[in-house]
Write an enzyme that holds these catalytic residues in place. Structure first.
Site, PDB file in Angstrom:
ATOM      1  N   LYS A 245      21.396  -6.374  12.816  1.00  0.00           N
ATOM      2  CA  LYS A 245      21.749  -6.030  14.204  1.00  0.00           C
ATOM      3  C   LYS A 245      20.795  -4.982  14.771  1.00  0.00           C
ATOM      4  O   LYS A 245      20.568  -4.919  15.976  1.00  0.00           O
ATOM      5  CB  LYS A 245      23.218  -5.602  14.303  1.00  0.00           C
TER       6      LYS A 245
ATOM      7  N   THR B   6      25.632  -1.786  19.155  1.00  0.00           N
ATOM      8  CA  THR B   6      24.253  -1.299  19.040  1.00  0.00           C
ATOM      9  C   THR B   6      23.363  -1.865  20.143  1.00  0.00           C
ATOM     10  O   THR B   6      22.477  -1.179  20.650  1.00  0.00           O
ATOM     11  CB  THR B   6      23.689  -1.649  17.643  1.00  0.00           C
TER      12      THR B   6
HETATM   13  O1  LIG Z   1      24.565   1.626  13.172  1.00  0.00           O
HETATM   14  C1  LIG Z   1      24.810   2.153  14.216  1.00  0.00           C
HETATM   15  C2  LIG Z   1      26.066   1.909  14.965  1.00  0.00           C
HETATM   16  O2  LIG Z   1      26.979   1.181  14.203  1.00  0.00           O
HETATM   17  C3  LIG Z   1      23.827   3.094  14.818  1.00  0.00           C
HETATM   18  O3  LIG Z   1      22.816   2.385  15.432  1.00  0.00           O
HETATM   19  P1  LIG Z   1      21.424   3.079  15.703  1.00  0.00           P
HETATM   20  O4  LIG Z   1      20.810   3.386  14.353  1.00  0.00           O
HETATM   21  O5  LIG Z   1      20.650   2.089  16.500  1.00  0.00           O
HETATM   22  O6  LIG Z   1      21.701   4.337  16.470  1.00  0.00           O
END
Ligand SMILES: O=C(CO)COP(=O)(O)O
Ligand SMILES: NC(=O)C1=CN([C@@H]2O[C@H](COP(=O)(O)OP(=O)(O)OC[C@H]3O[C@@H](n4cnc5c(N)ncnc54)[C@H](O)[C@@H]3O)[C@@H](O)[C@H]2O)C=CC1
Length: 332
Positions: free
Chosen positions: A191, A248
């Site tokens: 993701k 995300t």
């Molecule tokens: O894993 C995340 C939210 O579940 C955090 O995402 P980021 O690392 O893109 O900030």
């Protein structure tokens, strides 16, 4: 009562240590830098990673990993994916013989193409049944603010998943158990790559139809990879798949989405990296390892391939969009 050590005091390590403390678990946070450990103990704050968030006074912290690990039956690994192996080599000797090792990292190791739980069981020489992962829509700052969210604790050994679930369940944090470690880890690692794509699209001025199409087709390629590796499609339709993908890909708090947006706005990889303030956008490295893992398993991941080309082969975001739309048209 469980005793937990959280190794890594970045934004998620710190927020998850707060969750454990709020759940009544005895928890010690290990920070690489002594000034962070000291700020957590004396000021109840992690000023570098979660400024303005008041941490519970029951949360202790140290820069000595042996002190953090003494007597811990849950060992939480909260460092970025590409540094997990090196750190765990230093920590392994101090981990108790029956402790559960819980990985929070969302990535695929470069070169080896291993999932994080595989790195953990290999480096710490523990049976895979002792390794659990936690993954879901859990943007650290929102969790640290006590905003309600759910997550998945996956472990092949259900009793261990239940013990971790109990140790981190609070009035605002709702963990579900699952035995599908592969599905959860693939969801978490992939993701981030799709969030980079969404950020890029947003950066060049594209709207919500594009973002929704990227999320949906991103999910299709994530499910293809997860199932090819032995994961369960239903896991990827759950919190560790769709849930985390949506959070995300759409949140301005996401480091991966923000990183992609900076590239879409015309920034270089170096300038986008500099703007993360020491935080890690895991997808930048994982796009390459996920792409290689997919190729090794005969799985097509066109969005992941496009993100890799933009990040590492100098392709422009506009050309990547053209490449994706120029693909052969076919049934959904
Ligand atoms: O894993 C995340 C939210 O579940 C955090 O995402 P980021 O690392 O893109 O900030
Ligand atoms: N921040 C979030 O919202 C969430 C993050 N995650 C995942 O959790 C993992 C950890 O990320 P964050 O806590 O966000 O970290 P972060 O990006 O906020 O900060 C990195 C942390 O790791 C430390 N670190 C960096 N390189 C290191 C190295 N070589 N050795 C030791 N420590 C090192 C830094 O000092 C810092 O404490 C990542 O895999 C991330 O994808 C998962 C869910 C939510």
């Amino acid at each position: 009562m469980s005793k937990a050590a959280v190794l890594g005091a970045g934004s998620w390590g710190t927020a998850f240590a707060k969750v454990l403390a709020d759940a009544g678990t005895d928890v010690t946070l290990w920070a690489r830098r002594s000034e962070i450990a000291e700020a957590v103990v004396t000021r109840h704050e992690n000023p570098d990673y979660l400024p303005g968030i008041v941490l519970p006074p029951t949360l202790s912290a140290t820069d000595d990993h042996e002190e953090a690990l003494a007597g811990a039956d849950i060992v939480v690994l909260a460092v970025p994916s590409q540094s997990l192996r090196g750190n765990l080599e230093r920590w392994a000797g101090a981990i108790g013989p029956d402790a559960t090792l819980l990985s929070l990292a969302k990535g695929i190791e470069s070169v080896t193409l291993l999932r994080m739980s595989e790195v953990v069981s290999q480096v710490a020489s523990v049976d895979p049944s002792r390794v659990a992962v936690l993954s879901g829509p859990n943007l650290a700052r929102e969790i640290a603010l006590g905003q309600p969210a759910a997550t998945v604790v996956a472990c092949a050994d259900e009793a261990r998943a239940l013990a971790v679930q109990k140790a981190c369940a609070t009035s605002y944090f709702r963990p579900y158990t699952n035995t599908d470690v592969i599905g959860c880890e693939i969801g978490g690692a992939c993701k981030n790559v799709i969030a980079l794509a969404c950020g890029m699209a947003s950066g060049i001025g594209l709207g919500e139809n594009t973002i929704a199409s990227l999320i949906t087709r991103g999910l299709a390629e994530i499910i293809r990879l997860g199932v090819a590796l032995g994961g369960n499609a239903a896991t990827l339709a759950g919190l560790a798949g769709v849930g985390d993908l949506v959070a995300t890909c759409t949140s301005p708090l996401s480091r991966n989405r923000s990183f992609g947006e900076r590239l879409g706005l015309g920034g270089s990889l170096e300038s986008a990296q500099a703007a993360t303030n020491g935080q890690i956008a895991e997808g930048v490295k994982s796009c390459t390892s996920v792409r290689a893992l997919a190729a090794a398993n005969g799985v097509e991941m066109p969005l992941t391939d496009a993100v890799h080309r933009v990040c590492h082969e100098g392709m422009s975001v506009h050309d990547a969009v053209g490449m994706l739309l120029g693909r052969r048209i076919k049934p959904e």
